[in-house]
Design an enzyme around this catalytic site. Structure first.
Site, PDB file in Angstrom:
ATOM      1  N   TYR A 264       0.821  -1.222   0.000  1.00 33.95           N
ATOM      2  CA  TYR A 264       0.000   0.000   0.000  1.00 33.95           C
ATOM      3  C   TYR A 264       0.851   1.266   0.000  1.00 33.95           C
ATOM      4  CZ  TYR A 264      -4.014  -2.987   0.244  1.00 33.95           C
ATOM      5  OH  TYR A 264      -4.953  -3.932  -0.078  1.00 33.95           O
TER       6      TYR A 264
ATOM      7  N   ARG B 221       1.308   1.741  -3.611  1.00 30.65           N
ATOM      8  CA  ARG B 221       0.055   2.233  -4.233  1.00 30.65           C
ATOM      9  C   ARG B 221      -0.092   3.739  -3.962  1.00 30.65           C
ATOM     10  NH1 ARG B 221       0.617  -2.197  -5.268  1.00 30.65           N
ATOM     11  NH2 ARG B 221       1.394  -1.098  -7.069  1.00 30.65           N
TER      12      ARG B 221
ATOM     13  N   GLN C 156     -15.386   2.254  -5.977  1.00 34.30           N
ATOM     14  CA  GLN C 156     -14.649   1.158  -5.338  1.00 34.30           C
ATOM     15  C   GLN C 156     -13.172   1.526  -5.234  1.00 34.30           C
ATOM     16  OE1 GLN C 156     -16.139  -2.849  -7.129  1.00 34.30           O
ATOM     17  NE2 GLN C 156     -16.741  -1.244  -8.544  1.00 34.30           N
ATOM     18  N   ASN C 157     -12.814   2.645  -5.842  1.00 36.91           N
ATOM     19  CA  ASN C 157     -11.393   3.011  -5.906  1.00 36.91           C
ATOM     20  C   ASN C 157     -10.913   3.642  -4.609  1.00 36.91           C
ATOM     21  OD1 ASN C 157     -11.643   2.122  -8.487  1.00 36.91           O
ATOM     22  ND2 ASN C 157     -11.673   4.150  -9.437  1.00 36.91           N
TER      23      ASN C 157
ATOM     24  N   ASP D 274      -8.188   5.561  -4.747  1.00 35.86           N
ATOM     25  CA  ASP D 274      -7.492   6.794  -5.139  1.00 35.86           C
ATOM     26  C   ASP D 274      -8.406   8.000  -4.905  1.00 35.86           C
ATOM     27  OD1 ASP D 274      -9.007   7.566  -7.588  1.00 35.86           O
ATOM     28  OD2 ASP D 274      -8.150   5.756  -8.473  1.00 35.86           O
TER      29      ASP D 274
ATOM     30  N   HIS E  60     -14.388   1.074  -0.600  1.00 36.35           N
ATOM     31  CA  HIS E  60     -13.268   0.199  -0.209  1.00 36.35           C
ATOM     32  C   HIS E  60     -12.122   0.944   0.475  1.00 36.35           C
ATOM     33  CE1 HIS E  60     -14.761  -2.866  -3.445  1.00 36.35           C
ATOM     34  NE2 HIS E  60     -15.487  -2.876  -2.346  1.00 36.35           N
TER      35      HIS E  60
ATOM     36  N   GLY F 175     -16.124   1.267 -15.643  1.00 32.02           N
ATOM     37  CA  GLY F 175     -14.823   0.663 -15.384  1.00 32.02           C
ATOM     38  C   GLY F 175     -14.745  -0.281 -14.201  1.00 32.02           C
ATOM     39  N   THR F 176     -15.740  -1.143 -14.084  1.00 29.04           N
ATOM     40  CA  THR F 176     -15.643  -2.177 -13.041  1.00 29.04           C
ATOM     41  C   THR F 176     -16.059  -3.517 -13.629  1.00 29.04           C
ATOM     42  OG1 THR F 176     -16.529  -3.002 -10.950  1.00 29.04           O
ATOM     43  CG2 THR F 176     -17.912  -1.431 -12.120  1.00 29.04           C
TER      44      THR F 176
HETATM   45  N1  APR Z   1     -11.652   2.417 -19.657  1.00 29.91           N
HETATM   46  C1  APR Z   1     -12.785   1.787 -19.216  1.00 29.91           C
HETATM   47  N2  APR Z   1     -12.772   0.587 -18.621  1.00 29.91           N
HETATM   48  C2  APR Z   1     -11.581  -0.007 -18.460  1.00 29.91           C
HETATM   49  C3  APR Z   1     -10.360   0.579 -18.882  1.00 29.91           C
HETATM   50  C4  APR Z   1     -10.438   1.853 -19.513  1.00 29.91           C
HETATM   51  N3  APR Z   1      -9.354   2.503 -19.954  1.00 29.91           N
HETATM   52  N4  APR Z   1      -9.351  -0.256 -18.563  1.00 29.91           N
HETATM   53  C5  APR Z   1      -9.917  -1.309 -17.963  1.00 29.91           C
HETATM   54  N5  APR Z   1     -11.257  -1.178 -17.893  1.00 29.91           N
HETATM   55  C6  APR Z   1     -12.250  -2.063 -17.284  1.00 29.91           C
HETATM   56  C7  APR Z   1     -12.013  -3.541 -17.448  1.00 29.91           C
HETATM   57  O1  APR Z   1     -12.535  -4.012 -18.685  1.00 29.91           O
HETATM   58  C8  APR Z   1     -12.768  -4.117 -16.253  1.00 29.91           C
HETATM   59  O2  APR Z   1     -14.134  -4.346 -16.547  1.00 29.91           O
HETATM   60  O3  APR Z   1     -12.233  -1.832 -15.892  1.00 29.91           O
HETATM   61  C9  APR Z   1     -12.659  -2.995 -15.217  1.00 29.91           C
HETATM   62  C10 APR Z   1     -11.652  -3.260 -14.107  1.00 29.91           C
HETATM   63  O4  APR Z   1     -12.057  -4.357 -13.352  1.00 29.91           O
HETATM   64  P1  APR Z   1     -11.256  -4.795 -12.040  1.00 29.91           P
HETATM   65  O5  APR Z   1      -9.795  -4.815 -12.321  1.00 29.91           O
HETATM   66  O6  APR Z   1     -11.886  -6.057 -11.545  1.00 29.91           O
HETATM   67  O7  APR Z   1     -11.517  -3.575 -11.026  1.00 29.91           O
HETATM   68  P2  APR Z   1     -12.760  -3.318 -10.074  1.00 29.91           P
HETATM   69  O8  APR Z   1     -14.021  -3.830 -10.675  1.00 29.91           O
HETATM   70  O9  APR Z   1     -12.706  -1.894  -9.675  1.00 29.91           O
HETATM   71  O10 APR Z   1     -12.390  -4.209  -8.820  1.00 29.91           O
HETATM   72  C11 APR Z   1     -13.248  -4.215  -7.720  1.00 29.91           C
HETATM   73  O11 APR Z   1     -11.698  -5.548  -6.488  1.00 29.91           O
HETATM   74  O12 APR Z   1      -9.626  -6.159  -5.712  1.00 29.91           O
HETATM   75  C12 APR Z   1     -10.742  -5.436  -5.454  1.00 29.91           C
HETATM   76  O13 APR Z   1     -10.889  -3.777  -3.871  1.00 29.91           O
HETATM   77  C13 APR Z   1     -10.494  -3.969  -5.202  1.00 29.91           C
HETATM   78  O14 APR Z   1     -12.066  -2.158  -5.549  1.00 29.91           O
HETATM   79  C14 APR Z   1     -11.457  -3.280  -6.154  1.00 29.91           C
HETATM   80  C15 APR Z   1     -12.481  -4.379  -6.447  1.00 29.91           C
END
Ligand code: APR
Length: 232
Positions: free
Chosen positions: A56, A59, A89-90, A92, A107, A172-173
Site C-alpha cells: 500500500y 500504491r 470502489q477506488n 485513489d 473500499h 470501469g468495473t
Molecule cells: N476504460 C474503461 N474501462 C476499463 C479501462 C479503460 N481505460 N481499462 C480497464 N477497464 C475495465 C475492465 O474491462 C474491467 O471491466 O475496468 C474494469 C476493471 O475491473 P477490475 O480490475 O476487476 O476492477 P474493479 O471492478 O474496480 O475491482 C473491484 O476488487 O480487488 C478489489 O478492492 C479492489 O475495488 C477493487 C475491487
C-alpha cells in the site's frame, strides 16, 4: 428553477486506468503480480504486515503521481447539470481532485490510515506507514482499506443513494466483487442505466441498460451527449 436530476455513478479501477493506475483483473492487472490473500485480507496482514504495508505504500506513491483524466473531469463537470453522486470502489482520490464534491468510497482511501483496533477513526497519511507506527489508541496503524473478508461499512449508505437515482451509470468495473457489484440491482427498474467499459462485463439482468463499450475518457463524451438529451 427545475431541481437537478439525481445521477448516480458506480466507478471501479477502469476509470483510473487512463491515469496510469493499474486495474486489478485485466491482463497485467495488480492481482497478476500479487496474491490477493497475502496483501488484501486481515489474515495476510497478520501473517506478513511488512509486505502489506509495502504494497500500500507503493500504491500511495503511484496515486500521488497520477492525475485525473477526462473521465474523472467529465463527471465533475456534470455537476453543473445534475445532482451527481459518485460511489467508487477506488481507493485513489482522482474523483475529488477532478472536482467531484460528492464521493462515497466503498473500499477505503489510500490517503487515510487507521488503527488495527478501531475501524471507525481515520488519520490522514501522505508518506509511508511503518511497523511500529501507532495510533493514539496504541494500535498499529494500517491503511484505511476495506480488505476481502472485511465488512463494507458504506454499503448501506451507497444502496440508499442508488435506490434514489434518476439515472444510473457504471464505469470501469468488472462487477465481480460483492457487495459492491450488487448495487446495480438497487437502481430503480425503469430508470435509464448506462455502462461504460472498454470490455463490458456480463450484466444480463439489468433492465434499460445502454452499453457504451469504450475506454472511460471517450465513453464519458458519449455519455454526456446521451444524458444531456435525456435532461431535455
Ligand atoms: N476504460 C474503461 N474501462 C476499463 C479501462 C479503460 N481505460 N481499462 C480497464 N477497464 C475495465 C475492465 O474491462 C474491467 O471491466 O475496468 C474494469 C476493471 O475491473 P477490475 O480490475 O476487476 O476492477 P474493479 O471492478 O474496480 O475491482 C473491484 O476488487 O480487488 C478489489 O478492492 C479492489 O475495488 C477493487 C475491487
Amino acid at each position: 428553477m427545475q431541481t437537478k436530476k439525481k445521477l448516480v455513478v458506480l466507478t471501479g479501477a477502469g476509470i483510473s486506468a487512463e491515469s496510469g493506475l493499474k486495474t486489478f483483473r485485466d491482463s497485467d492487472g495488480l492481482w497478476e503480480g500479487y496474491d490477493v490473500y497475502e496483501v488484501a485480507t486481515p489474515r495476510g496482514f497478520i501473517a506478513n504486515p511488512q509486505l502489506v504495508l509495502k504494497f500500500y505504500n507503493e500504491r500511495r506513491k503511484e496515486v500521488a503521481k497520477a492525475q485525473p483524466n477526462d473521465a474523472h473531469k467529465g463527471l465533475a463537470a456534470l455537476e453543473e447539470h445534475f445532482d451527481v453522486h459518485i460511489i467508487t470502489q477506488n481507493i485513489d482520490d482522482l474523483h475529488e481532485r477532478a472536482g467531484s464534491t460528492n464521493v462515497t468510497h466503498l473500499h477505503g482511501e489510500i490517503f487515510k490510515m487507521r488503527s488495527v483496533l478501531d475501524a471507525t477513526k481515520t488519520y490522514p497519511i501522505t508518506g509511508d506507514i511503518k511497523i511500529g507506527d501507532l495510533a493514539p489508541d496504541g494500535g498499529q496503524l494500517r491503511p484505511f482499506i476495506v480488505w476481502f473478508e472485511e465488512e463494507v461499512p458504506m454499503i448501506e449508505v451507497a444502496a440508499k443513494i442508488v435506490r434514489q437515482a434518476d439515472l444510473f451509470v457504471v464505469i470501469g468495473t468488472s462487477l465481480q466483487v460483492y457487495p459492491a457489484a450488487g448495487l446495480v440491482n438497487y437502481a430503480p427498474y425503469k430508470i435509464p442505466k448506462y455502462i461504460i467499459d472498454k470490455k463490458i462485463p456480463p450484466t444480463d439482468s439489468v433492465h434499460n441498460l445502454i452499453i457504451i463499450e469504450k475506454p472511460a475518457g471517450e465513453g464519458m463524451k458519449e455519455l454526456k451527449e446521451r444524458i444531456m438529451n435525456y435532461e431535455e
